[in-house]
Design a protein around this motif. Structure first.
Motif, mmCIF file in Angstrom:
data_model
loop_
_atom_site.group_PDB
_atom_site.id
_atom_site.type_symbol
_atom_site.label_atom_id
_atom_site.label_comp_id
_atom_site.label_asym_id
_atom_site.label_seq_id
_atom_site.Cartn_x
_atom_site.Cartn_y
_atom_site.Cartn_z
ATOM 1 N N ALA A 22 2.263 1.332 -3.208
ATOM 2 C CA ALA A 22 1.577 2.273 -4.205
ATOM 3 C C ALA A 22 0.788 3.615 -4.019
ATOM 4 O O ALA A 22 0.659 4.323 -5.041
ATOM 5 C CB ALA A 22 -0.346 1.609 -4.332
ATOM 6 N N GLN B 123 0.841 -0.997 -0.227
ATOM 7 C CA GLN B 123 -0.342 0.287 -0.049
ATOM 8 C C GLN B 123 0.866 1.851 -0.303
ATOM 9 O O GLN B 123 0.450 2.420 -0.590
ATOM 10 C CB GLN B 123 -0.553 -0.110 1.051
ATOM 11 N N PRO C 241 -4.363 -0.906 -4.935
ATOM 12 C CA PRO C 241 -2.760 -0.511 -4.679
ATOM 13 C C PRO C 241 -2.521 -1.819 -5.699
ATOM 14 O O PRO C 241 -1.970 -0.640 -6.563
ATOM 15 C CB PRO C 241 -1.890 -1.216 -4.019
ATOM 16 N N LEU D 218 -0.807 0.874 -8.781
ATOM 17 C CA LEU D 218 0.922 0.266 -9.756
ATOM 18 C C LEU D 218 1.150 -0.408 -11.286
ATOM 19 O O LEU D 218 1.981 -0.734 -11.747
ATOM 20 C CB LEU D 218 1.539 -0.802 -8.836
#
Length: 458
Positions: free
Chosen positions: A96, A93, A147, A151
């Protein structure tokens, strides 16, 4: 994904330590399934029903360049760059969030009891008429999926459209604080997840967590006919507000709505000269379109610019999707998700369609309704009459309450209830369906009426 150096990943996740010799190596993808590892990927071993750390050798074999690691350092593999962290999910997280700050797109975050996936698809489609857009795919809308969506974002992304799902308090808060949206949308306050949230007020409070990460100059878009949202809003809000609906009191409203089997036309007050349409049925989908159009307005896109994109947007599979069925029948597949609210609106829309052959409803259990399950299932009887539906097939133990409410109303041989094995239900439907029959199939995903859809389609 824009390539990242391992040293940049280390900084982003606040690593305890890492293999310093590899600090300038680059990764260009992030994966948590070792089978999907490729050259230059970062493996994230998540812990759930299984522990991803047990699959690091598989990731290495498939070419992964680096791995996050929260087990003791002495157990880490030596043939791959290792980034030591306390918690691999938290590290994912953080990575991200750092990547989002690097790319800096406008962020549109969408949640709601129903309609969030459709609204996400509409929003991404119409914003793509001007911007380079990346959106949530499939069900990647939770603390792991969001996340991963971020990404996977290309480095030239201008607008990121994120769907945010939840089943309990605190989950949307985490996602919103990570994403820091410029635009936050709530599609609907329904009755999903009553088992965990207790009431519609509880659901409203949980959905309103989307505002916790909204940027100070951001915009909140929500249904104008939902008092639970208005009541929860602070009197001195730091953000802009836009309401939508089919009532003229909303900031963005639709009128002249003409529903059809495969498309719905309408006008919007933002520009009455533009004729709009969506390639799906239902007034409820017009409402979803209004939320998307409100987002486009915030980004200074006129209706004329988004008209074609809205008319041709692609709906995620298994949402109000027409399919060819056995014996020339037509299946309306909406069996991916359900709540009493969403089942009510789709029943109403389906009932209003011009009759061709028989009109048939196949309805499965609605999950996560808690102690009100029997009451809410039984209440669906108000939307189902013999005048509008020739046959009704109910599946699952919870649908027993609806069956009891309908059995005195429907003639013999038109109402059926099945529990357990789906084969008798499928065989009965195959024997009954004829050319031009219209069949609505709707249920919660866990009921797996998608298996019935698969058995009936051609």
């Amino acid at each position: 994904m824009k390539p990242l150096r391992i040293i940049d990943v280390v900084k982003a996740v606040g690593a305890i330590d890492y293999t310093s010799a590899n600090r300038f190596a680059e990764i260009n993808s992030v994966i948590f399934d070792s089978r999907k590892a490729t050259s230059d990927s970062l493996f994230v071993p998540l812990q759930g029903e299984t522990d991803g750390h047990d699959y690091v050798q598989s990731a290495i074999k498939n070419g992964a360049t680096a791995t996050l690691w929260s087990r003791p350092a002495g157990e880490a593999p030596e043939e791959i760059a290792v980034i030591l962290v306390d918690d691999t999910l938290e590290a994912l997280q953080k990575l991200a969030e750092a990547y989002l700050n690097m790319i800096q797109p406008k962020v549109v975050a969408i949640t709601g009891s129903n309609g969030k996936t459709t609204t996400k698809d509409m929003t991404a489609a119409i914003l793509s008429a001007r911007f380079r857009v990346h959106k949530t795919e499939g069900n990647y809308n939770n603390e792991i999926g969001m996340p991963m969506t971020i990404l996977k974002m290309p480095e030239d992304t201008q607008v990121l459209v994120l769907e945010m799902g939840m089943s309990n308090f605190g989950e949307i808060s985490l996602l919103s604080r990570l994403a820091k949206p410029d635009i936050a949308i709530i599609t609907l306050i329904g009755d999903s997840h009553l088992e965990f949230l207790g009431s519609r007020l509880g659901i409203a409070k949980a959905k309103m967590e989307i505002l916790e990460g909204l940027k100070p100059e951001g915009t909140f878009i929500y249904p104008g006919d939902e008092p639970l949202i208005a009541d929860e809003l602070a009197e001195e809000s730091h953000f802009r507000q836009l309401t939508f609906g089919t009532d003229e009191t909303a900031a963005v409203y639709a009128y002249d709505i003409v529903p059809g089997k495969t498309r719905t036309t309408f006008h919007v007050n933002l520009d009455p000269s533009v004729d709009l349409e969506i390639p799906v049925l239902g007034v409820y989908n017009v409402r979803n379109a209004l939320a998307a159009l409100a987002a486009a307005q915030v980004l200074d896109m006129p209706l004329a610019e988004v008209k074609e994109a809205l008319a041709t947007f692609q709906l995620t599979a298994n949402r109000t999707q027409w399919l060819d069925g056995v014996n020339g029948s037509q299946l309306l597949n909406d069996a991916y998700n359900a709540s009493p609210t969403s089942m009510t609106v789709v029943l109403r829309s389906f009932a209003k369609l011009p009759r061709e052959g028989k009109k048939i409803a196949v309805l499965g259990d609605i999950r996560e309704l808690g102690e009100r399950s029997a009451e809410l299932h039984a209440g669906l009887a108000a939307e189902i009459s013999p005048e509008e539906f020739d046959q009704v097939y109910l599946y699952g133990p919870e649908m027993g309450a609806l069956y009891e409410n309908l059995r005195t109303v429907f003639p013999e041989g038109t109402l059926y209830h099945y529990v357990g094995e789906k084969t008798p239900l499928v065989e009965k439907l195959k024997s009954e369906l004829q050319k031009a029959d219209q069949v609505l199939i709707k249920s919660s995903f866990g009921t797996d009426l998608l298996a019935v859809v698969a058995a009936l389609r051609v």
